[in-house]
Design a protein around this motif. Sequence first.
Motif, PDB file in Angstrom:
ATOM      1  N   CYS A  69     -10.025  16.737  18.728  1.00  0.00           N
ATOM      2  CA  CYS A  69     -10.142  15.994  17.480  1.00  0.00           C
ATOM      3  C   CYS A  69      -9.284  14.739  17.567  1.00  0.00           C
ATOM      4  CB  CYS A  69      -9.677  16.854  16.312  1.00  0.00           C
ATOM      5  SG  CYS A  69     -10.701  18.314  16.061  1.00  0.00           S
ATOM      6  N   ASP A  70      -9.715  13.688  16.868  1.00  0.00           N
ATOM      7  CA  ASP A  70      -8.987  12.427  16.867  1.00  0.00           C
ATOM      8  C   ASP A  70      -8.357  12.196  15.501  1.00  0.00           C
ATOM      9  OD1 ASP A  70      -9.864  11.799  19.491  1.00  0.00           O
ATOM     10  OD2 ASP A  70     -11.770  11.072  18.684  1.00  0.00           O
ATOM     11  N   ASP A  71      -7.136  11.643  15.483  1.00  0.00           N
ATOM     12  CA  ASP A  71      -6.507  11.228  14.234  1.00  0.00           C
ATOM     13  C   ASP A  71      -6.970   9.817  13.916  1.00  0.00           C
ATOM     14  OD1 ASP A  71      -5.095  13.527  13.699  1.00  0.00           O
ATOM     15  OD2 ASP A  71      -3.353  12.897  14.867  1.00  0.00           O
ATOM     16  N   ILE A  72      -7.417   9.622  12.679  1.00  0.00           N
ATOM     17  CA  ILE A  72      -7.895   8.318  12.238  1.00  0.00           C
ATOM     18  C   ILE A  72      -6.931   7.805  11.181  1.00  0.00           C
ATOM     19  CG2 ILE A  72      -9.779   7.106  11.098  1.00  0.00           C
ATOM     20  CD1 ILE A  72     -11.644   9.267  12.195  1.00  0.00           C
ATOM     21  N   SER A  73      -6.488   6.565  11.333  1.00  0.00           N
ATOM     22  CA  SER A  73      -5.596   5.944  10.372  1.00  0.00           C
ATOM     23  C   SER A  73      -6.428   5.357   9.234  1.00  0.00           C
ATOM     24  CB  SER A  73      -4.786   4.843  11.062  1.00  0.00           C
ATOM     25  OG  SER A  73      -3.918   4.235  10.152  1.00  0.00           O
ATOM     26  N   ILE A  74      -6.106   5.747   8.006  1.00  0.00           N
ATOM     27  CA  ILE A  74      -6.847   5.302   6.824  1.00  0.00           C
ATOM     28  C   ILE A  74      -5.898   4.510   5.929  1.00  0.00           C
ATOM     29  CG2 ILE A  74      -8.148   6.021   4.782  1.00  0.00           C
ATOM     30  CD1 ILE A  74      -9.571   6.725   7.366  1.00  0.00           C
ATOM     31  N   LEU A  75      -6.336   3.323   5.512  1.00  0.00           N
ATOM     32  CA  LEU A  75      -5.580   2.499   4.580  1.00  0.00           C
ATOM     33  C   LEU A  75      -6.220   2.668   3.209  1.00  0.00           C
ATOM     34  CD1 LEU A  75      -3.390   0.360   4.099  1.00  0.00           C
ATOM     35  CD2 LEU A  75      -5.062  -1.375   4.716  1.00  0.00           C
ATOM     36  N   GLN A  76      -5.498   3.320   2.282  1.00  0.00           N
ATOM     37  CA  GLN A  76      -5.980   3.551   0.928  1.00  0.00           C
ATOM     38  C   GLN A  76      -5.424   2.456   0.024  1.00  0.00           C
ATOM     39  OE1 GLN A  76      -8.020   5.887  -0.221  1.00  0.00           O
ATOM     40  NE2 GLN A  76      -8.123   7.260   1.515  1.00  0.00           N
ATOM     41  N   ILE A  77      -6.303   1.822  -0.760  1.00  0.00           N
ATOM     42  CA  ILE A  77      -5.882   0.762  -1.680  1.00  0.00           C
ATOM     43  C   ILE A  77      -6.424   1.086  -3.065  1.00  0.00           C
ATOM     44  CG2 ILE A  77      -6.012  -1.700  -2.210  1.00  0.00           C
ATOM     45  CD1 ILE A  77      -6.576  -2.136   0.804  1.00  0.00           C
ATOM     46  N   ALA A  78      -5.534   1.117  -4.061  1.00  0.00           N
ATOM     47  CA  ALA A  78      -5.931   1.316  -5.460  1.00  0.00           C
ATOM     48  C   ALA A  78      -5.484   0.088  -6.243  1.00  0.00           C
ATOM     49  CB  ALA A  78      -5.290   2.572  -6.031  1.00  0.00           C
ATOM     50  N   LEU A  79      -6.455  -0.630  -6.817  1.00  0.00           N
ATOM     51  CA  LEU A  79      -6.154  -1.844  -7.582  1.00  0.00           C
ATOM     52  C   LEU A  79      -6.203  -1.531  -9.069  1.00  0.00           C
ATOM     53  CD1 LEU A  79      -8.275  -4.397  -5.542  1.00  0.00           C
ATOM     54  CD2 LEU A  79      -5.834  -3.907  -5.343  1.00  0.00           C
ATOM     55  N   MET A  80      -5.215  -2.014  -9.818  1.00  0.00           N
ATOM     56  CA  MET A  80      -5.133  -1.784 -11.256  1.00  0.00           C
ATOM     57  C   MET A  80      -5.251  -3.132 -11.964  1.00  0.00           C
ATOM     58  SD  MET A  80      -3.948   1.278 -10.542  1.00  0.00           S
ATOM     59  CE  MET A  80      -2.759   2.116  -9.525  1.00  0.00           C
ATOM     60  N   GLN A  81      -5.877  -3.136 -13.129  1.00  0.00           N
ATOM     61  CA  GLN A  81      -5.926  -4.366 -13.911  1.00  0.00           C
ATOM     62  C   GLN A  81      -5.734  -4.008 -15.377  1.00  0.00           C
ATOM     63  OE1 GLN A  81      -9.424  -6.714 -13.315  1.00  0.00           O
ATOM     64  NE2 GLN A  81      -8.453  -8.548 -14.091  1.00  0.00           N
ATOM     65  N   ASN A  82      -4.601  -4.400 -15.929  1.00  0.00           N
ATOM     66  CA  ASN A  82      -4.272  -4.170 -17.336  1.00  0.00           C
ATOM     67  C   ASN A  82      -4.326  -2.695 -17.729  1.00  0.00           C
ATOM     68  OD1 ASN A  82      -4.025  -6.942 -17.628  1.00  0.00           O
ATOM     69  ND2 ASN A  82      -6.172  -7.178 -18.157  1.00  0.00           N
ATOM     70  N   GLY A  83      -3.760  -1.842 -16.935  1.00  0.00           N
ATOM     71  CA  GLY A  83      -3.726  -0.445 -17.313  1.00  0.00           C
ATOM     72  C   GLY A  83      -3.426   0.459 -16.140  1.00  0.00           C
ATOM     73  N   PRO A  84      -3.204   1.737 -16.416  1.00  0.00           N
ATOM     74  CA  PRO A  84      -2.815   2.657 -15.348  1.00  0.00           C
ATOM     75  C   PRO A  84      -3.980   3.180 -14.516  1.00  0.00           C
ATOM     76  CG  PRO A  84      -2.840   3.801 -17.442  1.00  0.00           C
ATOM     77  CD  PRO A  84      -3.167   2.358 -17.735  1.00  0.00           C
ATOM     78  N   LEU A  85      -5.224   3.042 -14.982  1.00  0.00           N
ATOM     79  CA  LEU A  85      -6.357   3.567 -14.241  1.00  0.00           C
ATOM     80  C   LEU A  85      -6.849   2.551 -13.212  1.00  0.00           C
ATOM     81  CD1 LEU A  85      -8.344   5.278 -17.110  1.00  0.00           C
ATOM     82  CD2 LEU A  85      -6.802   6.327 -15.461  1.00  0.00           C
TER      83      LEU A  85
END
Length: 164
Positions: free
Chosen positions: A112-128
């Motif tokens: 099995c191979d390890d894959i590097s994942i870049l997670q990005i969560a963008l917020m605009q005027n609020g917590p969601l």
Amino acid sequence: MKLYFIRKIILLTTLLSSTLFISSCDDLNIFSSFKERLEGRWYFEKVTYQKDFSFKVENITSEYDDVYFEFDKNRDVTVEYIDADGNLVHIDGQWDRQYETDCDAFDDDDECDDISILQIALMQNGPLPVSNYSWEVITLNSNKLVVTENTINGRIKYRLRKEY
């Protein structure tokens, strides 16, 4: 006696070349961390889209003109772009690096191979989150970031360059 000097010359040459290589690694950022290499302002150099089960690759870079991602070491990210009215828009968010294990059945080796994942969560005027991105990191060095993103109908490949 001749063989002794030849061995010494080879040893000294090897030692000198490895010292030169290691001292030049600062310029290449080979030994820097993921955070250090990611830190900075990035623009989209080339973006392509390939539909599932298709050989055609479409260049969609023009859709990403004037879009910038700025990452910092504290896992904050800011996206800037010009909207349709010509206004500069800033969206803040967070980024994180994760690993996934890929045990593809079509892989030649049985590992099995390890894959590097870049997670990005963008917020605009609020917590969601307004947008969530999950990018598979293909390449990250001091000035180039290549990632892919799976969509519902295909795959997008982003090639970003660091702005200096």
